[in-house]
Design an enzyme around this catalytic site. Structure first.
Site: not given
Ligand code: FAD
Length: 381
Positions: A123-124, A126, A131, A340, A366
């Site tokens: 599922f692509g 990000t 994100g 613990i 997610e």
């Molecule tokens: C091991 C792994 C597997 C993954 N697998 C998939 C996959 O199969 N498919 C896919 O599409 N994606 C996948 N992801 C991506 C994942 O879903 C995203 O990393 C996640 O949604 C966060 O997006 P970002 O990394 O761009 O962080 P950002 O959006 O840049 O966020 C960075 C930080 O800022 C905070 N933040 C952002 N916006 C706000 C806001 N408006 N208010 C308050 N806080 C905010 C976030 O909570 C986070 O703490 C995967 C990630 C990992 C680590």
């Protein structure tokens, strides 16, 4: 209200528990250490029908419900969250997106092997700059003749680069033919599409056996009819199935929290033969009581959301609750149990160290905890 599971649901749960205990648990540490995808275990899960539990029999599924699917995810994740994550992506998200939005031809070609567990899906969504703000994607898809031509990249995409991954469903920006407006559509990209390249596998701190990669689309071509669903509603389609993904994370993290709790109980019982201090100190029994209560709440939350889904009722808020509460409960319980075990919990040879590292992931994927809270709060106003 009736909280009883049906006989069929109990049979599925017990079958998954037996498989998790006998087949998965003995291999979990090795999978984490080597980072190798467990093809053999996944093949056995396929033989037992685990990937297709909620899909109709005519599409290779078991004709079951989403409660059963999530009981299966909890049981497998109690032994190794990696398998729960594979089921989440392949069944709850990709398979379901094909089932709801796919054409009959797409279902025959892609859904049936996924439901049978012969192939996995990815599922692509990000991208480097998209994100939490998933609509900010830069990947584009342009119709040229009978093909979509895709350019851009995706990052952190799970279930990719594997021998048995067949497709990745991606979001891409495109111009609507009728009025030139930019919209987001979803497109099926098979692993052998020309111009599609899988980058290096990420070296993760935990759950190293799940294959997560960056993906590149360089004038990548797929036939016009690989568009999934309504061209105008691609983004909404993708978000709709993520709702089930959140229930799956709730089930997965319940299994993980339960695994931590099981470790704590076993450790305390073992310790009680010699050192009584863990028992006699009130701190630990109080913690155990709190943990047991939180795990039960976590389980009730994901089951309620799955049950509502099976009834065809709205479950948006409940799915967010299940994801948020489940993932934060798993992180909290893993940290408590590690204490613990202190100082042994800090050693890799104890499973709690693996659980502790794995737990953090589910507060990110997610939709992070912050995003869950934002969406829940918006739903309340
Ligand atoms: C091991 C792994 C597997 C993954 N697998 C998939 C996959 O199969 N498919 C896919 O599409 N994606 C996948 N992801 C991506 C994942 O879903 C995203 O990393 C996640 O949604 C966060 O997006 P970002 O990394 O761009 O962080 P950002 O959006 O840049 O966020 C960075 C930080 O800022 C905070 N933040 C952002 N916006 C706000 C806001 N408006 N208010 C308050 N806080 C905010 C976030 O909570 C986070 O703490 C995967 C990630 C990992 C680590």
């Amino acid at each position: 209200m009736d909280f009883h599971l049906s006989e069929k649901q109990k049979t599925i749960r017990d079958m998954c528990r037996k498989f998790a205990t006998e087949v998965v648990a003995p291999r979990a540490e090795d999978i984490e250490r080597t980072g190798e995808h467990p093809y053999e275990v996944v093949a056995q899960m396929a033989d037992l029908g685990m990937m297709g539990i909620p899909f109709p029999e005519k599409y290779g599924g078991g004709g079951g419900d989403w409660v059963s699917m999530h009981l299966c995810i909890e049981e497998l994740s109690r032994a190794d969250t990696l398998l729960g994550a594979i089921l989440d992506v392949t069944t709850s998200v990709v398979g379901q997106e094909l089932l709801i939005f796919g054409t009959e031809e797409q279902k025959q070609r892609w859904l049936i092997p996924i439901a049978q567990g012969k192939e996995l899906g990815a599922f692509g969504m990000t991208e480097p700059d998209a994100g939490s703000d998933a609509a900010a994607i830069k990947t584009t898809a342009v119709l040229k003749g009978e093909d979509w031509v895709i350019n851009g990249s995706k990052q952190f995409i799970t279930n990719t680069g594997l021998d048995n991954t067949s497709i990745v469903i991606i979001t891409a920006k495109t111009e609507r033919e009728s009025d030139g407006k930019t919209i987001i559509c979803t497109i099926l990209v098979p692993k052998d599409a020309p111009g599609f390249k899988v980058g290096q596998k990420y070296e993760k701190m935990a759950q190293r056996g799940t294959a997560t990669h960056e993906l590149f689309f360089d004038d990548c071509r797929v036939p016009r009819d690989f568009l999934l669903g309504d061209i105008n509603r691609g983004f909404a389609q993708h978000l709709a199935v993520l709702q089930t993904g959140r229930i799956s994370i709730g089930a997965l993290t319940t299994g993980l929290a339960q695994a931590c709790f099981d470790e704590a109980i076993a450790f305390i019982r073992q310790g009680s033969q010699g050192n009584q201090s863990l028992f006699t100190s009130q701190r630990v029994p109080f913690k155990l009581a709190d943990m047991a209560m939180r795990i039960e709440l976590s389980r009730t939350m994901y089951l309620k959301a799955a049950w509502l889904k099976d009834q065809g009722e709205s479950h948006t808020l409940e799915a967010h609750f299940a994801k948020l509460y489940g993932s934060e409960t798993a992180t909290r319980i893993a940290a408590e149990v590690l204490k613990i075990f202190s100082p042994y919990g800090y050693l890799d040879e104890y499973p709690i160290s693996r659980y502790f590292k794995q737990a953090k992931l589910f507060e990110i994927v997610e939709g992070t905890s912050e995003i869950q809270r934002l969406v829940i709060a918006r739903g309340l106003l």
